[in-house]
Each structure stands twice: as structure tokens, then as C-alpha cells.
Scaffold this motif. Sequence first.
Motif, mmCIF file in Angstrom:
data_model
loop_
_atom_site.group_PDB
_atom_site.id
_atom_site.type_symbol
_atom_site.label_atom_id
_atom_site.label_comp_id
_atom_site.label_asym_id
_atom_site.label_seq_id
_atom_site.Cartn_x
_atom_site.Cartn_y
_atom_site.Cartn_z
ATOM 1 N N VAL A 182 10.270 -2.522 0.372
ATOM 2 C CA VAL A 182 8.881 -2.581 0.837
ATOM 3 C C VAL A 182 8.701 -3.790 1.740
ATOM 4 C CG1 VAL A 182 6.472 -2.858 0.143
ATOM 5 C CG2 VAL A 182 8.006 -1.395 -1.201
ATOM 6 N N SER A 183 8.119 -3.562 2.915
ATOM 7 C CA SER A 183 7.887 -4.628 3.882
ATOM 8 C C SER A 183 6.512 -4.475 4.519
ATOM 9 C CB SER A 183 8.978 -4.614 4.966
ATOM 10 O OG SER A 183 8.791 -5.655 5.894
ATOM 11 N N PRO A 184 5.676 -5.535 4.491
ATOM 12 C CA PRO A 184 5.893 -6.836 3.867
ATOM 13 C C PRO A 184 6.069 -6.707 2.351
ATOM 14 C CG PRO A 184 4.007 -6.915 5.372
ATOM 15 C CD PRO A 184 4.380 -5.472 5.204
ATOM 16 N N LYS A 185 6.752 -7.663 1.775
ATOM 17 C CA LYS A 185 7.033 -7.624 0.350
ATOM 18 C C LYS A 185 5.747 -7.501 -0.448
ATOM 19 C CE LYS A 185 9.596 -10.124 -3.240
ATOM 20 N NZ LYS A 185 10.409 -11.330 -3.532
ATOM 21 N N GLY A 186 5.729 -6.565 -1.402
ATOM 22 C CA GLY A 186 4.556 -6.379 -2.251
ATOM 23 C C GLY A 186 3.400 -5.674 -1.584
ATOM 24 N N ASN A 187 3.651 -5.046 -0.423
ATOM 25 C CA ASN A 187 2.562 -4.468 0.366
ATOM 26 C C ASN A 187 1.931 -3.242 -0.263
ATOM 27 O OD1 ASN A 187 1.029 -4.428 2.878
ATOM 28 N ND2 ASN A 187 2.165 -2.567 3.367
ATOM 29 N N ILE A 188 2.737 -2.395 -0.918
ATOM 30 C CA ILE A 188 2.221 -1.159 -1.510
ATOM 31 C C ILE A 188 2.723 -1.030 -2.944
ATOM 32 C CG2 ILE A 188 2.023 0.038 0.706
ATOM 33 C CD1 ILE A 188 4.596 1.545 0.011
ATOM 34 N N PRO A 189 1.977 -0.305 -3.791
ATOM 35 C CA PRO A 189 2.418 -0.104 -5.172
ATOM 36 C C PRO A 189 3.652 0.796 -5.257
ATOM 37 C CG PRO A 189 0.048 0.249 -4.968
ATOM 38 C CD PRO A 189 0.609 0.196 -3.576
#
Length: 445
Positions: A265-272
Motif C-alpha cells: 500500500v502506497s502511501p503507507k497506511g493509505n487504505i484499509p
Amino acid sequence: MTKFTFSLTVRASIVLAALLAISVSVASLLAPYAVAPSAAAPTAIPLPAGVTVRDVDGGAEYYGKFPNGLPSSANYFPLGIWFESVLNSTDVPLDKAAGINTYVELTAGSNVQFIKDGGLYAIPSWTSPLASGFMLSDEADMWAGPGSTTWTGNYPGAGTVCSPADSKCGYTVQQTLVPHALAGMMVYSNYGKGVTFWESSAEAGQFVNSYQQVVSADNYWFTDPSICAPTEGGQMLPTPRALTDAECRKASNYGWTVDRVRSFVSPKGNIPVWAFVELGHPFTEASAPTITGPEIRAAVWSSIIHGARGITYFNHSFGGDCLSQHVLRDACGAAIRPTVTAVNQQIAELAPVLNSPFVDGVATTSGSVDVAVKAYNKSLYIIANSTQAASQSVTVSLKCGGGSSASVLGENRSVSMTNGSFTDGFADSNAVHIYKVEGGNGCGI
């Protein structure tokens, strides 16, 4: 997912084929939903070196940004069931009684009004103004592969999928299906072994980041007869090889799958990122294992420890002693239903905690356990899952944590604490304990 999934999705191929000419800018469709992780919550006192506060992926109120979306309430943690049928008003109460609150994919003819009337939520692969999301596809990374050649509109078993026949068209599949979702609706995709084992980081990253706002991947570590092979689960090792049963058939690997998807996932933590956990015997081979209640519980909590923001249960048994498309509803699920219900009930009770920030680096352990620490309502909660089959005694030490005891939630007991440390036993690799530090967390969070 399985041959069953493919056979059901084939029905939609005629309709989907008509959409081949549609060309969309996926980036422009997803732009309104791209978010940076929320800033870490301020603390009243400086945290010790190496301790950081991290928000849940997408932010605690992520789901509320979509029209008619899933609840953004702290009391909601998605507990989904995969490809169920809701044909009459009596179906929903059966699933609700087991703690299910969300349907991820539905069979043709299912009635979303029954789901809405029952206070639950639906994410089908067909449009409905009553739905809370749109299921884009299942395992396109496997059956179509990482590539942008022409998609014929066929699903596996219905003819050639990509054109040319030996090419890969998974990105085309996803891009073609995106316009099916109603404007602004949350889109969810599930992937499989392509993303987790077979594809390069760039290939997997395109699947994970380009087409949906919630993502998951299904690796059935307890029941898949081939997942221990060097070309599959063995890929988790620096030098791939076949995994032993002790290395392969354990709950902590479900957490590894969540970590694997989150790493793209990029940016890190962007989506569940959500997790998939099987409930029965998903494979036709008689020699394949059937998952047990303790294994289900441990797989769910391992996924949550590693950052899963939702759980989707695979609710079908295609082999073993009891064939079923409704494991949680019928006799085939009698052995595991009480455990699933209890796990879901505990998750629902702890939803505000699970939707709260992680406190990374605050806990160290003496044994082989995976640990996540949450800060909620001025208390620290520690979720710990053993990663070894042998029993062990584990000491957990907090860099900032007061109190003289920690309650072990759901077990009607507590453990004493001395100078921020406590010791507890873990019977095997399915052992999970959840602790609440009494008397304040000492971290000022």
C-alpha cells in the motif's frame, strides 16, 4: 478463491463483455478517496525513545467518506461473510446471531433490502442503491494475471480469458469493472496468491493501489493443500523452500498475509486492508485439513494484531465430511459456530479499542509471540498471539505502563504486574490473550 466462486461469477460474463470498450482513468476515479494516514495523537508527556503512536490504516473515520458507506462509528469493526445468499427475511437473523455485520459479495437474487432492514451492510458485485460498497473482483491477480492486454470478458471456465490467450490482462479486468460502481461508492477487491506469492512488488503494488479503496487477500494457511510448497508459502523465506507443517499450519501466517498486502500500500497506511479466514473445508481434496474453532480464533486475532481493519469469513465447504455453502447457518458449522460467535462478540465489544491508535515499540517480550498494543480511553490494551506450537511462559514488559495488574479479557482472570511487566502462559500457537492494563497506561496517551 475456489472453483465455486468462479462458477458463480461466470453468470456475469455476458454482461461484463459488453463493457470492454469502456476506458476510464482509474487514477481520477480514486483521487477523491486517497488519504494520508491521520497524524499521531498528541500525548500529554513525552514518550520513551522508540515508542510511537500510529493511527489505523486509512484513519478511524475512513468508511464515512463514502455515500451510503459503512459506518465510521468507533463501534463498528467489519465482520463480513463471503458470497452468502439472502433470499428471504429469515436469512439475515441467522448470520447476525453469529456476529456477522457485513456481506461481502452476494449470490444472484439476494435482496439487499432484507440486509438493510436487519441493520447489516452489503458489498455486492452488482449495483444497488442500498449497498454500502461495490465488490470489484475476486483473485483477478491469479486468473487474469498482472498485465494490460485485452480481456475477453470471460471468467475461468467460460473460455479464453485474455487476448492473446497466453497473455495477462488482470489490470484490464479491474479497469473495465471500476465503472460498474455507483458514483463515489467504496470499491473493494480481493486478491490471492499472485499478490502474496508470485508477483513482483511492482506488479502486486499496481493491483493493490490502483482500483479499490479496501483490499484483502486470501491465503488459507490451515486448509490449503498446496500452500506449504516452495512456490507458495515457502516464498516468505529468504531462500524459498517447502514449509514444514509446523512452519505452515499456524495462525501467525494469517498476520503475515496482512503484513504482505499492507507492505504494497502506497502511501503507507493509505487504505484499509481486510483479512480472509476460512470456516470449513474450502478445498475438494479429502486429504486437505478442516479448520477448527481454536484455529479460526487465532487466525482472526493474528490478522488484527498485524493491522487488519476487517475480517471476511469464507463460508463454504467443498470437501470433507460435510459439504455446505452456508457453514455458519447449517449443521456443517455446528462445531465451529460457537467459537466464531464468541470471537465476533468480543471483537464487537472491543471495536472502539481496535479502531484506536496502535502504540508501537512500547512492549517487549521474552518469548515467541506477536503483540499489538492499543491506546484507548487512557488505558493500554495488549493483544498477544503465540507463534510457536510448544507451550511457553512469556514476559511482557512495557516501556511506559503503570498499574499493579492486567485483566485478561474474556478469561475471568488477571495477571499481576511489577514495574510495568507481567508473565503469562501460552499453551500453543493458537493461544491468544488480550490484556487491559489497570490503573492507567503511564504513557500519557
